[in-house]
Design a protein around this motif. Structure first.
Motif, PDB file in Angstrom:
ATOM      1  N   VAL A 179      -5.009 -16.644  21.579  1.00 43.12           N
ATOM      2  CA  VAL A 179      -4.417 -15.592  22.391  1.00 43.12           C
ATOM      3  C   VAL A 179      -2.952 -15.408  22.004  1.00 43.12           C
ATOM      4  CG1 VAL A 179      -3.749 -17.168  24.281  1.00 43.12           C
ATOM      5  CG2 VAL A 179      -4.082 -14.720  24.753  1.00 43.12           C
ATOM      6  N   GLU A 180      -2.516 -14.154  21.995  1.00 39.79           N
ATOM      7  CA  GLU A 180      -1.124 -13.819  21.699  1.00 39.79           C
ATOM      8  C   GLU A 180      -0.522 -13.141  22.920  1.00 39.79           C
ATOM      9  OE1 GLU A 180       1.076 -10.651  18.811  1.00 39.79           O
ATOM     10  OE2 GLU A 180      -0.228 -12.111  17.809  1.00 39.79           O
ATOM     11  N   LEU A 181       0.543 -13.734  23.452  1.00 36.99           N
ATOM     12  CA  LEU A 181       1.200 -13.237  24.657  1.00 36.99           C
ATOM     13  C   LEU A 181       2.567 -12.668  24.302  1.00 36.99           C
ATOM     14  CD1 LEU A 181       0.535 -16.363  26.920  1.00 36.99           C
ATOM     15  CD2 LEU A 181      -0.901 -14.341  26.710  1.00 36.99           C
ATOM     16  N   PHE A 182       2.817 -11.442  24.721  1.00 36.90           N
ATOM     17  CA  PHE A 182       4.149 -10.837  24.576  1.00 36.90           C
ATOM     18  C   PHE A 182       4.864 -11.036  25.907  1.00 36.90           C
ATOM     19  CE2 PHE A 182       7.096  -7.253  25.008  1.00 36.90           C
ATOM     20  CZ  PHE A 182       7.836  -7.401  23.845  1.00 36.90           C
ATOM     21  N   ILE A 183       5.875 -11.904  25.918  1.00 32.58           N
ATOM     22  CA  ILE A 183       6.586 -12.255  27.150  1.00 32.58           C
ATOM     23  C   ILE A 183       7.880 -11.444  27.219  1.00 32.58           C
ATOM     24  CG2 ILE A 183       7.591 -14.131  28.489  1.00 32.58           C
ATOM     25  CD1 ILE A 183       5.709 -15.961  26.641  1.00 32.58           C
ATOM     26  N   ILE A 216       4.136  -9.957  31.286  1.00 34.35           N
ATOM     27  CA  ILE A 216       3.467 -10.500  30.105  1.00 34.35           C
ATOM     28  C   ILE A 216       2.392  -9.508  29.683  1.00 34.35           C
ATOM     29  CG2 ILE A 216       1.757 -12.215  29.346  1.00 34.35           C
ATOM     30  CD1 ILE A 216       3.314 -14.359  30.733  1.00 34.35           C
ATOM     31  N   ARG A 217       2.280  -9.286  28.370  1.00 32.82           N
ATOM     32  CA  ARG A 217       1.231  -8.415  27.848  1.00 32.82           C
ATOM     33  C   ARG A 217       0.397  -9.208  26.836  1.00 32.82           C
ATOM     34  NH1 ARG A 217       4.121  -4.586  25.286  1.00 32.82           N
ATOM     35  NH2 ARG A 217       3.638  -5.407  23.216  1.00 32.82           N
ATOM     36  N   ILE A 218      -0.918  -9.142  27.007  1.00 32.64           N
ATOM     37  CA  ILE A 218      -1.825  -9.788  26.062  1.00 32.64           C
ATOM     38  C   ILE A 218      -2.192  -8.763  25.012  1.00 32.64           C
ATOM     39  CG2 ILE A 218      -4.087 -10.850  25.738  1.00 32.64           C
ATOM     40  CD1 ILE A 218      -2.209 -10.998  29.056  1.00 32.64           C
ATOM     41  N   ASP A 219      -1.677  -8.957  23.803  1.00 35.80           N
ATOM     42  CA  ASP A 219      -1.890  -8.008  22.714  1.00 35.80           C
ATOM     43  C   ASP A 219      -3.120  -8.341  21.872  1.00 35.80           C
ATOM     44  OD1 ASP A 219       0.327  -6.434  23.312  1.00 35.80           O
ATOM     45  OD2 ASP A 219       1.675  -7.702  22.152  1.00 35.80           O
ATOM     46  N   TYR A 220      -3.419  -9.641  21.764  1.00 33.74           N
ATOM     47  CA  TYR A 220      -4.534 -10.069  20.913  1.00 33.74           C
ATOM     48  C   TYR A 220      -5.178 -11.301  21.521  1.00 33.74           C
ATOM     49  CZ  TYR A 220      -7.131 -11.834  16.888  1.00 33.74           C
ATOM     50  OH  TYR A 220      -8.126 -12.295  16.071  1.00 33.74           O
ATOM     51  N   TYR A 221      -6.490 -11.334  21.504  1.00 35.51           N
ATOM     52  CA  TYR A 221      -7.203 -12.499  22.022  1.00 35.51           C
ATOM     53  C   TYR A 221      -8.577 -12.580  21.369  1.00 35.51           C
ATOM     54  CZ  TYR A 221      -9.949  -9.219  24.840  1.00 35.51           C
ATOM     55  OH  TYR A 221     -10.789  -8.210  25.244  1.00 35.51           O
ATOM     56  N   ARG A 222      -9.124 -13.775  21.345  1.00 30.10           N
ATOM     57  CA  ARG A 222     -10.459 -13.981  20.785  1.00 30.10           C
ATOM     58  C   ARG A 222     -10.985 -15.312  21.290  1.00 30.10           C
ATOM     59  NH1 ARG A 222     -11.639 -15.682  15.402  1.00 30.10           N
ATOM     60  NH2 ARG A 222      -9.445 -15.410  14.876  1.00 30.10           N
ATOM     61  N   PHE A 267      -3.087  -6.597  30.273  1.00 35.13           N
ATOM     62  CA  PHE A 267      -4.083  -7.154  29.365  1.00 35.13           C
ATOM     63  C   PHE A 267      -4.727  -6.023  28.575  1.00 35.13           C
ATOM     64  CE2 PHE A 267      -6.585 -11.258  29.045  1.00 35.13           C
ATOM     65  CZ  PHE A 267      -7.342 -10.883  27.951  1.00 35.13           C
ATOM     66  N   TYR A 268      -4.504  -6.027  27.254  1.00 36.99           N
ATOM     67  CA  TYR A 268      -5.147  -5.048  26.387  1.00 36.99           C
ATOM     68  C   TYR A 268      -6.560  -5.543  26.090  1.00 36.99           C
ATOM     69  CZ  TYR A 268      -0.874  -2.355  25.469  1.00 36.99           C
ATOM     70  OH  TYR A 268       0.236  -1.552  25.587  1.00 36.99           O
ATOM     71  N   SER A 269      -7.523  -5.015  26.841  1.00 33.25           N
ATOM     72  CA  SER A 269      -8.888  -5.540  26.836  1.00 33.25           C
ATOM     73  C   SER A 269      -9.856  -4.662  26.051  1.00 33.25           C
ATOM     74  CB  SER A 269      -9.380  -5.663  28.286  1.00 33.25           C
ATOM     75  OG  SER A 269     -10.769  -5.911  28.339  1.00 33.25           O
ATOM     76  N   ARG A 270     -10.790  -5.304  25.389  1.00 31.33           N
ATOM     77  CA  ARG A 270     -11.885  -4.590  24.740  1.00 31.33           C
ATOM     78  C   ARG A 270     -12.922  -4.211  25.792  1.00 31.33           C
ATOM     79  NH1 ARG A 270     -10.057  -8.451  21.335  1.00 31.33           N
ATOM     80  NH2 ARG A 270      -9.499  -7.815  19.220  1.00 31.33           N
ATOM     81  N   PRO A 271     -13.781  -3.230  25.488  1.00 31.52           N
ATOM     82  CA  PRO A 271     -14.744  -2.723  26.481  1.00 31.52           C
ATOM     83  C   PRO A 271     -15.646  -3.799  27.081  1.00 31.52           C
ATOM     84  CG  PRO A 271     -14.636  -1.242  24.612  1.00 31.52           C
ATOM     85  CD  PRO A 271     -13.825  -2.444  24.235  1.00 31.52           C
ATOM     86  N   GLU A 272     -15.986  -4.823  26.308  1.00 31.77           N
ATOM     87  CA  GLU A 272     -16.917  -5.827  26.798  1.00 31.77           C
ATOM     88  C   GLU A 272     -16.298  -6.817  27.783  1.00 31.77           C
ATOM     89  OE1 GLU A 272     -15.735  -7.208  22.544  1.00 31.77           O
ATOM     90  OE2 GLU A 272     -16.007  -5.331  23.659  1.00 31.77           O
ATOM     91  N   HIS A 273     -14.962  -6.731  27.995  1.00 33.57           N
ATOM     92  CA  HIS A 273     -14.322  -7.731  28.841  1.00 33.57           C
ATOM     93  C   HIS A 273     -13.663  -7.178  30.107  1.00 33.57           C
ATOM     94  CE1 HIS A 273     -13.999 -10.006  24.816  1.00 33.57           C
ATOM     95  NE2 HIS A 273     -14.977 -10.548  25.524  1.00 33.57           N
TER      96      HIS A 273
END
Length: 287
Positions: A17-21, A28-34, A58-64
């Motif tokens: 996970v990548e957090l932009f603080i 906090i913004r979540i830019d990338y996660y897996r 949280f920048y989320s993909r459709p499945e989450h």
């Protein structure tokens, strides 16, 4: 704090996970996660408590996104095509009641209605005499800093700092400016996301006395051409919800309103709501 923001990358056995603080805007913004979403959310909560964060994005993909709703998040906006063609569901979580409540929501809705009721005017007019539009260069940093300092008493990034702008230009951010009699009077930029192949139109500013000529629409149009030539088709902008002019410009240029981020950042003179506008440049045609 030595910096107003930082990026925190966490590599665990079952997730990344990548957090932009963003210290300045207390978010906090979540830019990338897996990986394992349950453990990602546990890691996120630790950072929220450690940094005393008031808003999580949280920048989320459709499945989450539905899983995030089950964990207290809400859907505020969608950027279509953000993740290499897959939609970005912008989910938010508030840790402060005052941060959750917008003081201007009804007024901002009225602005949107007024814009949608107006007849679309997509024509980009010619520049008036004595105005010149061009790509920004490193030596424009001081003039750009003066422009942003004049237009915004508060801005979410240090665009009033010439040294910061120099770094932005060196990093390859696309910047176009309008010059009148040797002075920069309008500017806009595009930050490209090379991983997900999208771009954000940002840093839009025009001096008050030069706003009647449609300069911003001309700048955005040229930025769009540049982006498409570089294979970027998903383009979006996060505009002040209280700004009739900026929202009208995006509407007239064919952008679609896709939601509003409540009390998203400090800009202009206070903490403000921001509208999301999205456009697919694959259908881009000269105006």
């Amino acid at each position: 704090m030595s910096s107003t923001y930082e990026t925190k990358k966490v590599f665990a056995s079952d997730y990344i996970v990548e957090l932009f603080i963003d210290h300045f805007n207390e978010r906090i913004r979540i830019d990338y996660y897996r990986g394992n979403m349950t453990n990602i959310l546990i890691e996120l909560e630790k950072s929220v408590e450690f940094y005393s964060i008031k808003k999580v994005i949280f920048y989320s993909r459709p499945e989450h996104w539905q899983q995030l709703i089950s964990n207290g998040f809400e859907l505020e906006a969608i950027i279509k095509g953000y993740f290499n063609g897959t939609d970005n569901y912008i989910m938010t979580l508030y840790k402060d009641n005052d941060r959750r409540i917008s003081k201007f929501w009804v007024k901002e809705d009225e602005i949107l209605r007024a814009i949608s009721d107006k007849q679309d005017k997509k024509h980009v007019s010619q520049l008036p005499k004595n105005y010149y539009i061009r790509r920004a260069e490193k030596q424009d940093a001081t003039g750009l800093a003066d422009l942003y300092k004049t237009v915004f008493s508060i801005y979410p990034t240090p665009m009033n700092d010439a040294a910061y702008i120099e770094k932005v230009l060196e990093a390859g951010v696309i910047f176009f400016v309008v010059e009148c009699e040797g002075k920069l009077v309008s500017a806009a930029s595009a930050e490209r996301n090379k991983l997900f192949h999208n771009a954000e139109i940002t840093d839009c500013a025009t001096l008050q006395e030069h706003r009647k000529y449609g300069l911003m629409k001309k700048l955005i149009f040229l930025i769009e051409e540049e982006l498409k030539n570089n294979g970027i088709y998903c383009v979006y902008s996060i505009a002040r919800a209280l700004s009739f002019g900026m929202n009208a410009a995006f509407h007239q240029l064919g952008y679609t309103y896709q939601g509003r981020l409540t009390n998203n950042c400090y800009i202009f003179d206070k903490l403000e709501d921001m509208n999301i506008w999205v456009k697919d440049l694959a259908n881009f045609k000269p105006l």
